[in-house]
Write a protein that holds these residues in place. Structure first.
Motif, PDB file in Angstrom:
ATOM      1  N   UNK A  99       1.004  -1.105  -0.299  1.00 27.72           N
ATOM      2  CA  UNK A  99       0.064   0.473  -0.006  1.00 27.72           C
ATOM      3  C   UNK A  99       0.442   0.852  -0.364  1.00 27.72           C
ATOM      4  N   UNK A 100       0.155   2.556  -0.864  1.00 24.46           N
ATOM      5  CA  UNK A 100       0.507   3.747  -0.468  1.00 24.46           C
ATOM      6  C   UNK A 100       0.053   4.694   0.090  1.00 24.46           C
ATOM      7  N   UNK A 101       1.203   5.320   1.674  1.00 20.77           N
ATOM      8  CA  UNK A 101      -0.302   6.473   2.289  1.00 20.77           C
ATOM      9  C   UNK A 101      -0.571   7.322   1.798  1.00 20.77           C
ATOM     10  N   UNK A 102      -1.678   7.941   2.135  1.00 16.25           N
ATOM     11  CA  UNK A 102      -2.985   8.797   1.282  1.00 16.25           C
ATOM     12  C   UNK A 102      -2.882   9.980   2.137  1.00 16.25           C
ATOM     13  N   UNK A 103      -3.487   9.825   3.147  1.00 12.76           N
ATOM     14  CA  UNK A 103      -3.298  10.381   4.470  1.00 12.76           C
ATOM     15  C   UNK A 103      -3.678  10.395   5.639  1.00 12.76           C
ATOM     16  N   UNK A 104      -3.235  11.141   6.922  1.00 11.80           N
ATOM     17  CA  UNK A 104      -3.306  10.548   7.651  1.00 11.80           C
ATOM     18  C   UNK A 104      -3.628  11.619   8.605  1.00 11.80           C
ATOM     19  N   UNK A 105      -4.351  10.984   9.484  1.00 11.51           N
ATOM     20  CA  UNK A 105      -4.324  11.835  10.534  1.00 11.51           C
ATOM     21  C   UNK A 105      -4.327  11.964  11.840  1.00 11.51           C
ATOM     22  N   UNK A 106      -4.035  12.518  12.719  1.00 14.92           N
ATOM     23  CA  UNK A 106      -2.785  12.813  13.795  1.00 14.92           C
ATOM     24  C   UNK A 106      -1.531  11.727  13.212  1.00 14.92           C
ATOM     25  N   UNK A 107      -1.174  11.879  13.846  1.00 16.93           N
ATOM     26  CA  UNK A 107       0.374  10.864  14.182  1.00 16.93           C
ATOM     27  C   UNK A 107       0.243   9.439  14.474  1.00 16.93           C
ATOM     28  N   UNK A 108      -0.311   8.297  13.517  1.00 13.76           N
ATOM     29  CA  UNK A 108      -0.410   6.989  13.392  1.00 13.76           C
ATOM     30  C   UNK A 108       0.967   6.544  13.619  1.00 13.76           C
ATOM     31  N   UNK A 109       1.596   5.702  13.495  1.00 17.38           N
ATOM     32  CA  UNK A 109       2.885   4.924  13.591  1.00 17.38           C
ATOM     33  C   UNK A 109       2.584   4.376  12.105  1.00 17.38           C
ATOM     34  N   UNK A 110       3.534   3.973  11.705  1.00 13.67           N
ATOM     35  CA  UNK A 110       3.208   3.004   9.718  1.00 13.67           C
ATOM     36  C   UNK A 110       2.654   1.611  10.592  1.00 13.67           C
ATOM     37  N   UNK A 111       3.078   1.200  12.092  1.00 10.62           N
ATOM     38  CA  UNK A 111       2.864  -0.210  12.352  1.00 10.62           C
ATOM     39  C   UNK A 111       1.620  -0.528  13.129  1.00 10.62           C
ATOM     40  N   UNK A 112       0.791   1.012  14.249  1.00 10.23           N
ATOM     41  CA  UNK A 112      -0.269   1.201  13.623  1.00 10.23           C
ATOM     42  C   UNK A 112      -1.355   1.340  12.805  1.00 10.23           C
ATOM     43  N   UNK A 113      -1.454   1.455  10.900  1.00 13.31           N
ATOM     44  CA  UNK A 113      -1.634   2.270  10.158  1.00 13.31           C
ATOM     45  C   UNK A 113      -1.981   0.437   9.841  1.00 13.31           C
ATOM     46  N   UNK A 114      -0.580  -0.316   9.729  1.00 12.79           N
ATOM     47  CA  UNK A 114      -0.413  -1.801   9.505  1.00 12.79           C
ATOM     48  C   UNK A 114      -1.856  -2.592  10.079  1.00 12.79           C
ATOM     49  N   UNK A 115      -1.489  -2.337  11.314  1.00 13.62           N
ATOM     50  CA  UNK A 115      -2.103  -3.262  12.371  1.00 13.62           C
ATOM     51  C   UNK A 115      -3.570  -2.696  11.693  1.00 13.62           C
ATOM     52  N   UNK A 116      -4.560  -1.696  11.479  1.00 16.97           N
ATOM     53  CA  UNK A 116      -5.769  -1.279  11.310  1.00 16.97           C
ATOM     54  C   UNK A 116      -6.518  -1.847  10.028  1.00 16.97           C
ATOM     55  N   UNK A 117      -5.278  -2.465   9.432  1.00 17.83           N
ATOM     56  CA  UNK A 117      -5.209  -2.307   7.597  1.00 17.83           C
ATOM     57  C   UNK A 117      -6.369  -3.841   7.932  1.00 17.83           C
ATOM     58  N   UNK A 118      -5.124  -4.481   8.616  1.00 18.15           N
ATOM     59  CA  UNK A 118      -5.458  -5.457   8.536  1.00 18.15           C
ATOM     60  C   UNK A 118      -6.527  -5.886   9.042  1.00 18.15           C
ATOM     61  N   UNK A 119      -6.505  -5.665  10.282  1.00 15.60           N
ATOM     62  CA  UNK A 119      -7.964  -5.693  11.412  1.00 15.60           C
ATOM     63  C   UNK A 119      -9.588  -5.134  10.313  1.00 15.60           C
ATOM     64  N   UNK A 120      -8.771  -4.695   9.601  1.00 14.33           N
ATOM     65  CA  UNK A 120     -10.509  -3.992   8.414  1.00 14.33           C
ATOM     66  C   UNK A 120     -10.465  -5.142   8.233  1.00 14.33           C
ATOM     67  N   UNK A 121     -10.394  -4.984   6.878  1.00 13.69           N
ATOM     68  CA  UNK A 121      -9.365  -5.830   5.947  1.00 13.69           C
ATOM     69  C   UNK A 121     -10.346  -7.847   7.036  1.00 13.69           C
TER      70      UNK A 121
END
Lengths: 365, 359, 438
Positions: free
Chosen positions: B272-294
């Motif tokens: 994936x490529x990062x497009x937009x962030x809200x706040x200051x999430x770490x990359x680890x956090x984003x990864x986890x969120x993507x995985x959990x969501x899917x």
């Protein structure tokens, strides 16, 4: 004259013309699982029979089958060749009829069947009347012209395959060879039953290396596999069993963006059509060759008469069921042409070679 | 002597040729005298079919679109009747899209699919879709939108034009295959006429045995496309903290039997490529969120599918060696409902756009 | 005495027959020759010098060759062949001698029908000896042989048969020689007569002669084991047998890097295919099988054909007819007017015919491609064959669509495969010393 390229390309051309239409449906019908077993079995039979045939021909010092059989006596040769004559005639009728049906189904909706058959038979009669050397030369030329298209279609036909359909590779039914005497399998032999007979007719005007020819028959194996497995992998067994021409259906699903043509089937059909025309030409030539060997007739008028007769026979066939019934009757003659003729060639060839040795020895003494 | 005979033969041949020419152009009908419909809508109202054809009419200047409607008992009969009434002959060979009205799809489209496969004049590559509103209304709506672009509906589905991974793409032959297959069902897109855009995608419909049994949202369609190995490039995923664009996805999966239940274990790798962030999430956090969501979405979808015994994932394909053909025949009813799917999502943030990660 | 009177009588109907009374070494002599064939002053000058030289020492022999039994026919034949006669009044003797000939040929120039990009640009001329000389210059080899034959009822047309010993197929050499000897009394004024003299069938669609203006082409042909015939007053070499490959390859290609050579030849093959197939394909796709076209393409074509009144076959035949007329006209016209025809035919007619809605503008493109590609083949004589073949495909396509097109291709291929000359198939790739396949 040694004409390896001509003979080999003719051999490949004839068989690929036959493989891709009726053959896949028969094989798919013959077994539910492990289609490679009937394919390989059929191919092994083909290779073995061809080996025997070529061996017999080699012993005969490059004589044609006609001359070789005649050395065993005129009656014998007539008896041996009569079923072949009937077989080839039936093949001609079936091919002309079936392919005009296919052409009308795919390309010419409103054209009457007789017109398509007239085209097929007319062209093949013209080619046949030019004599074997011209047939072989045009075979090579046409092979060269249509090969790129055929290869292109074969390559793109894999577009929609799902390799999961390859499995399971074997089950009890297919491993027990129970398909062997089933009608579909015997019918599938149409694809390689009589095509190779021409090899015995072209000598002595054209010579060829028997070993290379046998090697080149290996090229056919992938074609046999592709013709069956592409529809299988695209549709699965259940779905492809519903089609009359599974391979054509499979190519019809292929979508190529960069062509101005919508259907790649077009290219495929056209190159196969060329192959079938050449096949019919050579079958006509063989039939007339047998006839003129026994009856004193000039060659070209004989071709014309024979084609007209075939045309009339073709118009008498009314529906697809009759074609299939004809294919069924043809099975016996096919088995005869496939097994008896090569065996007889070998037997007479051995006798001929022995006699030749004896006379040589007698001369030496 | 011989020359004279040759001449006679030549003369006869020429005569024959001319005769054939005069009488022999059976299929000869110029392209401008044929109508080439590109979209067909089919609905069934009280055992009567309603067929709508969208026909581009080439003329001087812009191509006009023409709508023709007719009812009858079979599709081919309707087409024949339209052809008779029109000033040119209808040629269905160029048909690109078939739209089934929702009601008809729920009833089962087997008959029309079989017609399409059997008739040589129809291409098995024709795309299928379900229309979420009355079919004549749909056509009238899009007609008012595009007066001179006949190919807008096709472009919506073309891979190299308007298609995107949220829309499933299904062709007539795939539908036909799903009807005959033991182990495979299919999804086809649901569309309706839009307000801002001409067409609005409305998720997709699950077809089992030729019948529309369930609807999926476009997010779920994306997951199915991923599972079936169709690259899901271009998708934008919105989460609490970030939006990412999926650059590529790939899948590995295996089927096995555990305790008599079929189990699919798989791993979907996403780049994936990062497009937009809200706040200051770490990359680890984003990864986890993507995985959990899917994962959550996938489970929810699977539950839906199991309820309808519709294997649009083609999971049964993975068990072709484990089960015999007789067992596979009962795959949908006996085994699919107890299927366990263990899918792990593996996310790699390939880049963070044109800004640095912690910017 | 009687003979000279008879000859003199002839000068009334042949005004260029010259009777000049001269004295050679004191002897009264009449010099007889065709004034149009010899350079008179130079010849006489030379004659006087030689006469004086002979007269000094009588053992040096006589002037010219003594003719023992003069007959009118034989004498006339000698005169027509460019010889001069001397009649010595003393003894009523005739002698023939070789005069200094007038040059009646062009000098060696660059070729007019074949362009050479790289390579020698001298071309054959009308004079047969010059031509043989040109070939000998190109191929200074001991194994190159020339044999002369006299053809025609008057026995005056000279044909030279050139071949390379050891390379040429013995059977080919044998059959050509045999035909030339057997049919020596028949005329060979043009290539049709020569063809029937060599026993080629009259109704053939493929030229059996490959002709070339270039000595280097003749040289290559000789080295490939082909036979070269040179005909008196024909400014080109006739190469036998003509093969299909000659359509695609010229020796000149070898002056380019190998990869370009192959690409150029491939291009020519594509051009031939294009030329034969495209008009038929247009008719097939527009009229019979529009289903194989992509929808966008189909709509565009349909749009361009709106309001065109005839079926596509008639449309195509019409425009092809005009195209053939243009081609033929541009051969007939002097070079200075030629471009006018091209302009009228191409631009004005093409534009007008489209805007008058008589044909679709796609067809104009198709026909432009056809006419261009018909000229890509090597040798103008070959372009006739392919120009003709496309009509067969056109008709078959109109009837059977793409299937007819392919059936027509099969017929053409079979026809080409059946053509042989002197037992050598047209499709053969001719290589010295090796019987190749194909």
């Amino acid at each position: 004259m040694v004409k390896n390229a001509q003979v080999i390309s003719m051999y490949l051309l004839i068989h690929s013309g036959l493989i891709f239409f009726l053959y896949p449906a028969d094989i798919i019908e013959s077994t539910e699982v492990g289609h490679w077993i009937p394919i390989l079995t059929g191919f092994a039979i083909h290779a073995a029979v061809m080996f025997v045939y070529l061996k017999g021909l080699r012993l005969a010092d490059g004589q044609s089958v006609l001359d070789l059989f005649s050395s065993a006596g005129r009656t014998w040769s007539a008896l041996l060749l009569a079923p072949v004559f009937v077989y080839l005639t039936m093949v001609l009728v079936i091919t002309a009829r079936a392919y005009s049906e296919i052409v009308n189904l795919l390309f010419l909706e409103n054209t009457p069947l007789w017109a398509t058959m007239a085209l097929l038979l007319g062209v093949s009669a013209y080619v046949a009347s030019l004599g074997i050397e011209s047939i072989m030369r045009s075979g090579l030329l046409l092979f060269g012209l249509s090969l790129p298209f055929a290869v292109f279609v074969l390559a793109t036909s894999f577009q929609n395959v799902d390799w999961h359909y390859l499995l399971p590779s074997i089950d009890r039914a297919s491993a027990s060879f129970s398909f062997l005497f089933g009608v579909p399998f015997l019918r599938s032999l149409f694809a390689f039953g009589g095509g190779f007979l021409f090899l015995g007719f072209i000598q002595p005007s054209l010579d060829y290396s028997h070993r290379r020819l046998l090697m080149s028959s290996l090229i056919l194996l992938p074609l046999f596999l592709i013709s069956v497995y592409v529809p299988l992998l695209t549709f699965g067994q259940n779905t492809s069993a519903t089609f009359l021409f599974p391979f054509l259906m499979a190519t019809d699903t292929v979508d190529v963006d960069y062509l101005i043509f919508e259907r790649t089937t077009l290219f495929f059909m056209l190159s196969m059509f060329v192959f079938v025309l050449v096949f019919m030409a050579i079958v006509t030539w063989q039939t007339v060759r047998i006839a003129t060997h026994f009856v004193n007739l000039p060659f070209k008028p004989a071709v014309m008469i024979w084609t007209c007769a075939t045309f009339i026979a073709c118009t008498k066939i009314e529906d697809w069921q009759q074609v299939e019934r004809l294919l069924g009757w043809n099975t016996y003659f096919r088995l005869y042409a496939m097994f008896v003729i090569p065996a007889a060639t070998l037997a007479i060839g051995i006798r001929y070679a022995r006699k030749g040795d004896n006379t040589n020895e007698a001369r030496a003494q | 002597m011989k020359r004279a005979r040759n001449k006679a033969i030549a003369a006869v041949l020429v005569c024959l040729l001319i005769m054939l020419l005069l009488g022999g152009c059976w299929d000869n009908k110029d392209i401008n005298h044929r109508s080439l419909p590109i979209v067909m809508g089919i609905a069934k109202r009280e055992s009567q079919y309603l067929v709508v054809l969208q026909i581009p009419e080439p003329g001087l200047g812009a191509t006009k679109i023409r709508l023709v409607e007719e009812t009858g008992t079979t599709i081919s009969e309707i087409v024949d009747r339209i052809s008779k009434n029109m000033e040119s002959q209808i040629d269905l060979l160029h048909l690109k899209v078939v739209l089934f009205e929702k009601g008809y799809a729920e009833e089962g489209v087997n008959d029309s699919v079989e017609t399409f496969m059997r008739a040589h004049s129809l291409s098995p590559k024709t795309m299928t879709a379900i229309c979420d509103e009355p079919i004549n209304l749909f056509f009238r709506n899009i007609d008012s939108f595009n007066k001179n672009n006949g190919t807008i509906l096709i472009n919506f589905f073309e891979k190299n034009a308007g298609w995107n991974p949220h829309i499933s793409a299904d062709r007539v032959w795939e539908l036909f295959r799903s009807i005959h297959s033991y182990t495979r069902d299919t999804v086809i897109p649901i569309v309706r006429s839009g307000t801002g855009t001409v067409i609005e995608s409305n998720g997709s419909g699950v077809i089992r045995g030729g019948k529309l049994v369930e609807r999926l949202t476009s997010d779920q369609t994306l997951l199915i496309n991923m599972f079936n190995g169709i690259s899901a490039k271009g998708k934008i995923e919105v989460m609490d903290h970030a939006t990412v664009e999926i650059l590529s996805s790939s899948i590995r999966r295996r089927g096995s039997i555990e305790d008599g239940h079929p189990v699919v274990k798989g791993r979907i790798s996403l780049k994936v490529s990062l497009i937009e962030t809200r706040g200051q999430p770490s990359q680890q956090q984003i990864k986890k969120e993507v995985e959990a969501l899917l994962s959550d979405r996938f489970d929810a979808m699977l539950k839906k599918l199991k309820a309808h015994q519709a294997d649009v994932l083609g999971a049964g394909q993975l068990f072709r060696t484990q089960y015999s053909r007789d067992q596979l025949e009962r795959w949908r009813t006996d085994y699919f409902p107890s299927l366990n799917v263990d899918i792990k999502f593996d996310t790699v943030i390939q880049n963070t756009g044109k800004l640095k990660a912690d910017a | 005495m009687r003979m000279i009177k008879e000859l003199e009588a002839r000068s009334e109907t042949d005004s260029d027959l010259l009777f000049q009374h001269i004295r050679l070494a004191g002897q009264p002599t009449i010099f007889i020759a065709f004034r149009s064939l010899i350079d008179l002053p130079a010849t006489l000058n030379d004659l006087y010098q030689r006469a004086a030289w002979v007269a000094d020492q009588p053992e040096r022999g006589s002037l010219g060759e003594e003719i023992t039994e003069p007959e009118e026919e034989a004498l006339l034949a000698l005169l027509l062949g460019g010889q001069a006669l001397l009649w010595h009044e003393n003894g009523n003797r005739f002698a023939s001698l070789t005069p200094i000939a007038k040059s009646l040929s062009r000098s060696i120039e660059s070729p007019t029908t074949e362009n050479v990009l790289r390579g020698s640009i001298s071309a054959f001329v009308e004079d047969i000896d010059t031509n043989i000389g040109l070939i000998r210059k190109h191929e200074p080899s001991g194994s190159l042989h020339t044999r002369d034959f006299r053809l025609g009822s008057s026995g005056q047309k000279r044909v030279s048969f050139l071949y390379k010993e050891g390379v040429i197929d013995a059977k080919l050499k044998e059959s050509i020689t045999q035909r030339l000897v057997q049919n020596a009394e028949r005329d060979a004024g043009d290539l049709q007569q020569l063809a029937s003299l060599l026993g080629f069938p009259r109704w053939t669609l493929v030229t059996k002669f490959n002709t070339s203006e270039l000595p280097q082409e003749a040289e290559t042909a000789l080295n490939e084991g082909k036979a070269v015939l040179l005909l008196e007053r024909m400014p080109f070499a006739i190469i036998l047998p003509s093969l299909m490959w000659d359509m695609f390859a010229v020796q000149n290609d070898r002056n380019f890097p190998a990869i370009f050579m192959m690409l150029i030849r491939f291009l020519r093959m594509l051009a031939v295919l294009t030329n034969i197939i495209i008009p038929g394909l247009y008719v097939a796709l527009v009229s019979v099988n529009p289903d194989v076209l992509r929808i966008e393409m189909a709509l565009t074509i349909a749009k361009s054909r709106v309001d065109v009144p005839y079926p596509s076959l008639v449309e195509t035949l019409l425009l092809l007819f005009i195209l053939e007329l243009t081609l033929e006209a541009s051969i007939r016209l002097p070079k200075s007017i030629g471009p006018t025809v091209t302009m009228v035919g191409g631009i004005i007619l093409g534009q007008a015919v489209v805007s008058a809605k008589l044909v679709s503008n796609l067809l104009i493109i198709i026909l432009a491609a056809t006419s261009i590609s018909s000229s890509v083949v090597v040798g103008f004589q070959n372009s006739f064959s392919i120009r003709l073949f496309k009509y067969l495909l056109l008709v078959l396509s109109a009837m059977y669509g793409v299937i007819g097109l392919v059936a027509g291709l099969v017929v053409i291929c079979a026809y080409l495969a059946s053509v042989t000359s002197f037992g050598i198939p047209y499709l053969e790739l001719y290589k010295p010393g090796r019987k190749s396949n194909g």
